[in-house]
Design a protein around this motif. Structure first.
Motif, mmCIF file in Angstrom:
data_model
loop_
_atom_site.group_PDB
_atom_site.id
_atom_site.type_symbol
_atom_site.label_atom_id
_atom_site.label_comp_id
_atom_site.label_asym_id
_atom_site.label_seq_id
_atom_site.Cartn_x
_atom_site.Cartn_y
_atom_site.Cartn_z
ATOM 1 N N PRO A 120 55.210 -37.265 28.573
ATOM 2 C CA PRO A 120 53.773 -37.258 28.912
ATOM 3 C C PRO A 120 53.518 -36.481 30.193
ATOM 4 C CG PRO A 120 54.486 -39.451 28.260
ATOM 5 C CD PRO A 120 55.736 -38.632 28.383
ATOM 6 N N SER A 121 52.515 -35.603 30.141
ATOM 7 C CA SER A 121 52.231 -34.747 31.307
ATOM 8 C C SER A 121 50.738 -34.549 31.526
ATOM 9 C CB SER A 121 52.905 -33.383 31.127
ATOM 10 O OG SER A 121 52.425 -32.734 29.956
ATOM 11 N N GLY A 122 49.903 -35.329 30.812
ATOM 12 C CA GLY A 122 48.459 -35.182 30.957
ATOM 13 C C GLY A 122 47.836 -34.203 29.990
ATOM 14 N N TYR A 123 48.557 -33.794 28.966
ATOM 15 C CA TYR A 123 48.036 -32.801 28.023
ATOM 16 C C TYR A 123 46.822 -33.330 27.255
ATOM 17 C CZ TYR A 123 47.645 -29.578 24.125
ATOM 18 O OH TYR A 123 47.161 -28.685 23.194
ATOM 19 N N GLN A 124 45.819 -32.469 27.088
ATOM 20 C CA GLN A 124 44.662 -32.758 26.243
ATOM 21 C C GLN A 124 44.402 -31.549 25.354
ATOM 22 O OE1 GLN A 124 41.095 -34.624 27.893
ATOM 23 N NE2 GLN A 124 42.158 -34.888 29.832
ATOM 24 N N ALA A 125 44.253 -31.779 24.069
ATOM 25 C CA ALA A 125 43.971 -30.680 23.138
ATOM 26 C C ALA A 125 42.557 -30.154 23.384
ATOM 27 C CB ALA A 125 44.108 -31.161 21.703
ATOM 28 N N PRO A 126 42.348 -28.839 23.332
ATOM 29 C CA PRO A 126 41.006 -28.284 23.503
ATOM 30 C C PRO A 126 40.113 -28.688 22.338
ATOM 31 C CG PRO A 126 42.498 -26.591 22.725
ATOM 32 C CD PRO A 126 43.350 -27.795 23.032
ATOM 33 N N LEU A 127 38.814 -28.725 22.570
ATOM 34 C CA LEU A 127 37.897 -29.068 21.487
ATOM 35 C C LEU A 127 37.820 -27.963 20.440
ATOM 36 C CD1 LEU A 127 34.933 -30.766 23.427
ATOM 37 C CD2 LEU A 127 36.775 -31.871 22.127
ATOM 38 N N VAL A 128 37.901 -26.732 20.864
ATOM 39 C CA VAL A 128 37.864 -25.586 19.954
ATOM 40 C C VAL A 128 39.242 -24.930 19.924
ATOM 41 C CG1 VAL A 128 36.870 -23.306 19.517
ATOM 42 C CG2 VAL A 128 35.403 -25.158 20.329
ATOM 43 N N GLY A 129 39.753 -24.697 18.723
ATOM 44 C CA GLY A 129 41.024 -23.996 18.582
ATOM 45 C C GLY A 129 42.235 -24.895 18.446
ATOM 46 N N ARG A 130 42.031 -26.207 18.297
ATOM 47 C CA ARG A 130 43.175 -27.116 18.128
ATOM 48 C C ARG A 130 43.706 -27.055 16.698
ATOM 49 N NH1 ARG A 130 40.850 -33.148 18.921
ATOM 50 N NH2 ARG A 130 40.391 -32.294 20.978
ATOM 51 N N GLN A 131 44.999 -27.310 16.545
ATOM 52 C CA GLN A 131 45.638 -27.319 15.240
ATOM 53 C C GLN A 131 45.322 -28.623 14.510
ATOM 54 O OE1 GLN A 131 49.682 -26.909 16.488
ATOM 55 N NE2 GLN A 131 49.613 -24.692 16.570
ATOM 56 N N PHE A 132 45.363 -28.582 13.175
ATOM 57 C CA PHE A 132 45.058 -29.766 12.376
ATOM 58 C C PHE A 132 46.321 -30.567 12.098
ATOM 59 C CE2 PHE A 132 44.199 -32.374 8.727
ATOM 60 C CZ PHE A 132 42.870 -32.730 8.851
ATOM 61 N N ALA A 133 46.232 -31.871 12.280
ATOM 62 C CA ALA A 133 47.292 -32.802 11.877
ATOM 63 C C ALA A 133 46.590 -34.108 11.538
ATOM 64 C CB ALA A 133 48.316 -33.000 12.991
#
Length: 234
Positions: free
Chosen positions: A107-120
């Motif tokens: 864990p390092s504080g990562y947050q996926a962007p609202l636009v351009g994130r991959q689908f899972a």
């Protein structure tokens, strides 16, 4: 990790190949061990570790890491891996198999962007995007709901069943008006199975299976398949 733990992970990855193997590292009575778990995902592109398998591992000792394999793919963490690692609060070990390359993320504080994130599905999907938009833009924490792969073809109507519980009311059948309105659409499905956030000015934010999340114009085809517009009331 102990060498015997790595060997157990390799053996599990080989046994599950070409599907993803998943498991947990547990400290039991001061000793490290690998606990193989089931992969409940219906496809081969990701893994789903059942809650009951996690609970069974916790009964053995302290769960200290999550493990899964990447069959015929590099051990590089996907966006879904990064997001899930953050949510778990513990290290994730990824084994590329049969290349036998083991890498670790924390864990390092990562947050996926609202636009351009991959689908899972279940990790970064259309409902996750709705939840993230409300958390970032409105500081509102929407509840999450368990959802199995292809739930809309399994006789489940999850959006219609849970929207009131999440704090929403239905305001229209096909016309969003305010930024933050949630548009429920029926995309090649017997029930509404796709959600978008209306951004105002005729645009929406959504995430289709197999595509990156995007900001698109609302209208035309999207309006034709709209079945309900929801508004958050708290």
């Amino acid at each position: 990790m102990k060498q015997r733990t790595i060997e157990a992970i390799r053996a599990h990855a080989a046994a599950e190949y070409p599907r993803e193997a998943c498991g947990l590292i547990v400290v039991e009575r001061g000793r490290e061990r690998y606990v193989p778990c089931r992969n409940a995902a219906s496809g081969t592109e990701h893994f789903v570790l059942p809650a009951e398998d996690f609970a069974a591992a916790e009964d053995l000792g302290e769960v200290v890491a999550v493990v899964h394999s990447h069959p015929d793919a590099p051990a590089m963490a996907s966006e879904a891996d990064l997001v899930s690692c953050e949510a778990s609060g513990m290290p994730w070990h990824i084994l590329s198999w049969p290349a036998d390359d083991l890498r670790t993320i924390e864990p390092s504080g990562y947050q996926a962007p609202l636009v351009g994130r991959q689908f899972a599905h279940g990790v970064l999907d259309c409902y996750t995007l709705v939840r993230d938009w409300y958390r970032i833009e409105r500081a509102i924490a929407l509840p999450d709901f368990p959802r199995r792969d292809d739930w809309w073809h399994q006789g489940e109507d999850l959006y219609m069943r849970h929207y009131a519980e999440a704090g929403f009311v239905a305001v229209s059948q096909d016309q969003p008006e305010q930024a933050g309105d949630v548009i429920l659409m029926q995309l090649r499905s017997p029930v509404p199975n796709h959600a978008a956030v209306y951004l105002g000015g005729g645009h929406m934010l959504h995430h289709l299976h197999g595509r990156l999340s995007s900001r698109d114009v609302y209208g035309g085809y999207w309006q034709e398949i709209t079945r309900c517009v929801l508004r958050y009331q708290g």
